[in-house]
Write a protein that holds these residues in place. Structure first.
Motif, PDB file in Angstrom:
ATOM      1  N   ILE A 537       0.844  -1.204   0.000  1.00 50.23           N
ATOM      2  CA  ILE A 537       0.000   0.000   0.000  1.00 50.23           C
ATOM      3  C   ILE A 537       0.879   1.254   0.000  1.00 50.23           C
ATOM      4  O   ILE A 537       0.610   2.223  -0.717  1.00 50.23           O
ATOM      5  N   GLU A 538       1.944   1.233   0.800  1.00 45.98           N
ATOM      6  CA  GLU A 538       2.873   2.373   0.824  1.00 45.98           C
ATOM      7  C   GLU A 538       3.491   2.619  -0.541  1.00 45.98           C
ATOM      8  O   GLU A 538       3.638   3.764  -0.985  1.00 45.98           O
ATOM      9  N   SER A 539       3.826   1.537  -1.230  1.00 44.00           N
ATOM     10  CA  SER A 539       4.411   1.656  -2.565  1.00 44.00           C
ATOM     11  C   SER A 539       3.454   2.367  -3.516  1.00 44.00           C
ATOM     12  O   SER A 539       3.866   3.217  -4.322  1.00 44.00           O
ATOM     13  N   SER A 550       5.637   7.452   3.010  1.00 36.53           N
ATOM     14  CA  SER A 550       4.398   7.143   3.732  1.00 36.53           C
ATOM     15  C   SER A 550       4.619   5.948   4.647  1.00 36.53           C
ATOM     16  O   SER A 550       5.546   5.156   4.445  1.00 36.53           O
ATOM     17  N   ALA A 551       3.761   5.837   5.637  1.00 41.75           N
ATOM     18  CA  ALA A 551       3.742   4.660   6.516  1.00 41.75           C
ATOM     19  C   ALA A 551       2.285   4.297   6.758  1.00 41.75           C
ATOM     20  O   ALA A 551       1.457   5.170   7.026  1.00 41.75           O
ATOM     21  N   VAL A 552       1.988   3.017   6.640  1.00 40.60           N
ATOM     22  CA  VAL A 552       0.606   2.546   6.748  1.00 40.60           C
ATOM     23  C   VAL A 552       0.494   1.575   7.914  1.00 40.60           C
ATOM     24  O   VAL A 552       1.358   0.713   8.105  1.00 40.60           O
ATOM     25  N   VAL A 568       1.334  10.361   5.767  1.00 45.57           N
ATOM     26  CA  VAL A 568       1.940  10.745   4.490  1.00 45.57           C
ATOM     27  C   VAL A 568       2.767  12.025   4.628  1.00 45.57           C
ATOM     28  O   VAL A 568       2.285  13.035   5.152  1.00 45.57           O
ATOM     29  N   ILE A 569       4.011  11.958   4.144  1.00 41.69           N
ATOM     30  CA  ILE A 569       4.884  13.145   4.072  1.00 41.69           C
ATOM     31  C   ILE A 569       4.869  13.640   2.634  1.00 41.69           C
ATOM     32  O   ILE A 569       5.089  12.852   1.702  1.00 41.69           O
ATOM     33  N   GLN A 602      -3.406  10.955   7.089  1.00 49.72           N
ATOM     34  CA  GLN A 602      -2.933  12.092   7.885  1.00 49.72           C
ATOM     35  C   GLN A 602      -1.624  12.607   7.294  1.00 49.72           C
ATOM     36  O   GLN A 602      -0.676  11.833   7.120  1.00 49.72           O
ATOM     37  N   PHE A 603      -1.591  13.912   6.968  1.00 49.85           N
ATOM     38  CA  PHE A 603      -0.361  14.508   6.443  1.00 49.85           C
ATOM     39  C   PHE A 603       0.539  14.903   7.614  1.00 49.85           C
ATOM     40  O   PHE A 603       0.093  15.551   8.572  1.00 49.85           O
TER      41      PHE A 603
END
Length: 651
Positions: A537-539, A550-552, A568-569, A602-603
């Protein structure tokens, strides 16, 4: 008789007593079978395997080494699984219903196929496959709705020795392409479109888009479901119904397969961005699917059994097609969804077809719980004898609702724990035979040796304990490899704890020795019973041009079990958050499919990382769960301040 006139020529049943001869009928029998299976596993499984038709008996029951890993069952045994699913039933069950298909729209006519009719349809389509160049060992991708032709296509592949790779017809073009390319598929079987509730979806169009990235596919066979005009590439694409007219032969000699030949590949999410192709073999999978089906569900000869899963997942492979048909059962498949045209659809079907065993997912149960209880109480459900749950641990509230309103407090609930990689059910009550406890998978099936280990891999003895769930001895239905990358199989399942298969799940063993699965301990999220690696999903999220990283993580979701929460950055400050969120979701849907879209995005300006660069997902999970009271020591993080920012901005 000319050679080839009889498809069962050279097939020697080693034991003609196939009628329920190895079904457990009491708790004492369960304990006796379990004891034998642990003390002498090879003798135990050899006795079970004697109940099938083999072209040639095995030389040796088992060879195994979990270090490599290298596992072989029924060495040099020769068979074809479809002769055991179909041919061996023709004499005694030829006119018995094999398959009932219920369409999406209750006004449309259902389909019923006897064993004789299903055998004929499978043979005809097997001849179509051969006419279009398919042969033993070829990989064939199947991307289809839940229609009878899907089950027929799976069995036709197995009949000619082709390896089927079924892809759930909800995955995106990109996801299909990745799976087709990984397996170097030479053929795709699909449909013009599909019905799902109130929607109609253009399936062939998705396949066409996928094919722009695929070089190995030479033929596409298209089933007409909606009657839509679709793009047909001359020389490559053919219609199923046209091809059937070209084959007059109603029989097809089954290809002889070795017990360890590949039967199918089924892709599951991995800890890297690339899905992994779980490989199951012919002999061991056959023996295990049949044995677990008969015993868990306690199927009787005249029963109607219904598993609501999609054949695109392992549950559909093992408990809609192979397990039931191997046992000579009447199995149902359903095209639609539980809430269309209303919340009573499941129960209407149960009454309509006199369903005796009903096997569904906690997600579906929780979704129906949210509706009016009269949606269930309007139906008698008198035919039901056994209820089942699959895909994730069922919470106690859902268990009690299911037991009271669907089972009328008289149907045992088999809460089954197993995985794509295990091939079949591993820990579960046996309906009406072993004890039940809400939200517990209870006891292991005979032949399954679970252990709990601590973080260092030490076995945790006794009861009333908790640890990581491993299996310490092979079972016939287990994964053999990950297609084209055996090292990945070793790393994922066999390297964490020496000499053991690691399930990735944590579990408790209570004071009575019953197992309760408490969820994933690795980077996998279970959404509505479907597992996704966080990396996959991060990919997809990271493909968005504004996303840097990103981190999920998963978080509790009252319907789906787990929802997806993405941190998400972005390269620059997001001014229109909702637009960017929508674009990120669109990217995930494009890369994987709608089932993987994040519920919350979330950013953030940074992620909690150790000085070595490892993301501390434990902290992110706690924030997503709304539990920020005890995040542990954050002073060792590269930037401890980022945690306060993430907590303040939590959704």
């Amino acid at each position: 008789m000319a050679k080839g006139d009889n498809q069962t020529e050279n097939v020697t049943p080693l034991n003609l007593q196939t009628r329920m001869s190895y079904r457990i009928n009491s708790f004492e029998e369960y304990k006796e079978a379990y004891k034998k299976s642990v003390e002498d596993p090879e003798a135990f499984w050899s006795d079970i395997a004697e109940n099938f038709q083999w072209r040639q008996k095995w030389d040796k029951v088992l060879e195994w080494d979990f270090e490599k890993p290298d596992v072989k069952w029924f060495l040099n045994g020769k068979l074809n699984i479809t002769e055991n699913c179909l041919d061996r039933h023709l004499k005694t069950r030829g006119n018995k219903l094999a398959l009932i298909w219920e369409p999406n729209d209750p006004k449309e006519k259902f389909v019923r196929l006897t064993y004789k009719e299903l055998h004929e349809e499978v043979c005809k389509f097997a001849n179509v496959l051969k006419r279009n160049g398919a042969k033993k060992g070829d990989r064939i991708c199947i991307y289809m709705p839940m229609i009878p032709e899907l089950a027929i296509a799976v069995l036709a592949c197995a009949r000619i020795g082709a390896v089927h790779s079924v892809v759930f017809a909800g995955f995106s073009a990109q996801a299909i392409a990745g799976r087709v390319n990984d397996a170097s598929c030479s053929m795709v079987i699909t449909s013009d479109g599909l019905n799902r509730g109130a929607k109609q979806i253009p399936v062939k169009r998705v396949v066409d888009e996928a094919m722009e990235q695929c070089k190995t596919v030479e033929k596409i066979i298209v089933v007409e479901r909606l009657g839509w005009a679709v793009n047909m590439v001359e020389g490559r694409d053919v219609w199923y119904h046209d091809e059937l007219k070209q084959v007059s032969e109603k029989n097809c000699q089954a290809e002889e397969m070795d017990a360890e030949d590949m039967l199918f590949i089924l892709y599951t999410s991995g800890s890297t961005g690339k899905p992994k192709g779980v490989v199951h073999s012919c002999g061991g999978y056959m023996v295990y699917a049949d044995y677990t089906f008969r015993n868990v569900f306690q199927y009787d000869e005249s029963d109607v059994y219904w598993c609501t899963a999609d054949i695109g997942w392992i549950t559909g492979h093992s408990y809609i097609i192979y397990g039931p048909l191997l046992a000579g059962a009447t199995t149902m498949m359903f095209e639609g969804v539980p809430t269309y045209p209303d919340n009573g659809r499941f129960w209407q079907i149960c009454d309509k077809h006199g369903v005796n065993q009903f096997y569904t997912a906690p997600t579906a149960i929780r979704a129906l719980m949210a509706g009016d209880v009269d949606d269930v109480l309007s139906y008698s459900l008198d035919s039901l004898k056994t209820l089942g749950s699959v895909g994730e641990p069922i919470n106690e509230e859902a268990w009690q609702w299911y037991h009271l309103h669907v089972g009328k407090e008289k149907c045992p609930i088999v809460d089954t724990w197993w995985q794509t990689e295990t091939g079949g059910i591993m820990i579960s009550p046996l309906a009406g035979i072993t004890e039940l406890k809400p939200a517990h998978a209870t006891y292991p099936l005979p032949g399954v040796q679970p252990v709990l280990v601590d973080a260092e891999g030490n076995e945790i003895e006794g009861n009333d304990v908790e640890g990581h769930l491993c299996i310490k001895f092979p079972w016939p239905g287990m994964i053999r490899t990950t297609y084209g990358d055996h090292e990945r199989c070793r790393q994922t399942y066999f390297s964490t704890y020496k000499g053991k298969y690691f399930t990735g799940d944590g579990a408790k063993r209570d004071k009575d020795g019953m197992y309760r699965i408490i969820g994933r301990v690795d980077d996998v999220i279970n959404v509505s019973g479907h597992r996704f690696g966080t990396a996959e999903i991060e990919s997809a999220i990271n493909e968005h041009p504004k996303v840097v990283e990103s981190a999920v993580v998963g978080y509790p979701h009252e319907i789906k079990g787990q929802g997806i929460y993405a941190y998400v950055i972005t390269a620059e400050e997001v001014k229109d958050a909702e637009t960017v969120r929508g674009e990120i979701i669109e990217k995930v849907v494009q890369m994987i499919g709608k089932i993987a879209k994040p519920e919350k995005i979330q950013f953030v300006s940074g992620l909690p990382k150790t000085r070595s660069g490892k993301i501390m997902r434990r902290i992110l999970r706690k924030v997503a769960e709304g539990d920020t009271s005890n995040l542990g020591d954050t002073t060792t993080l590269l930037d401890p301040d980022v945690v306060d920012e993430i907590k303040a901005g939590a959704l």
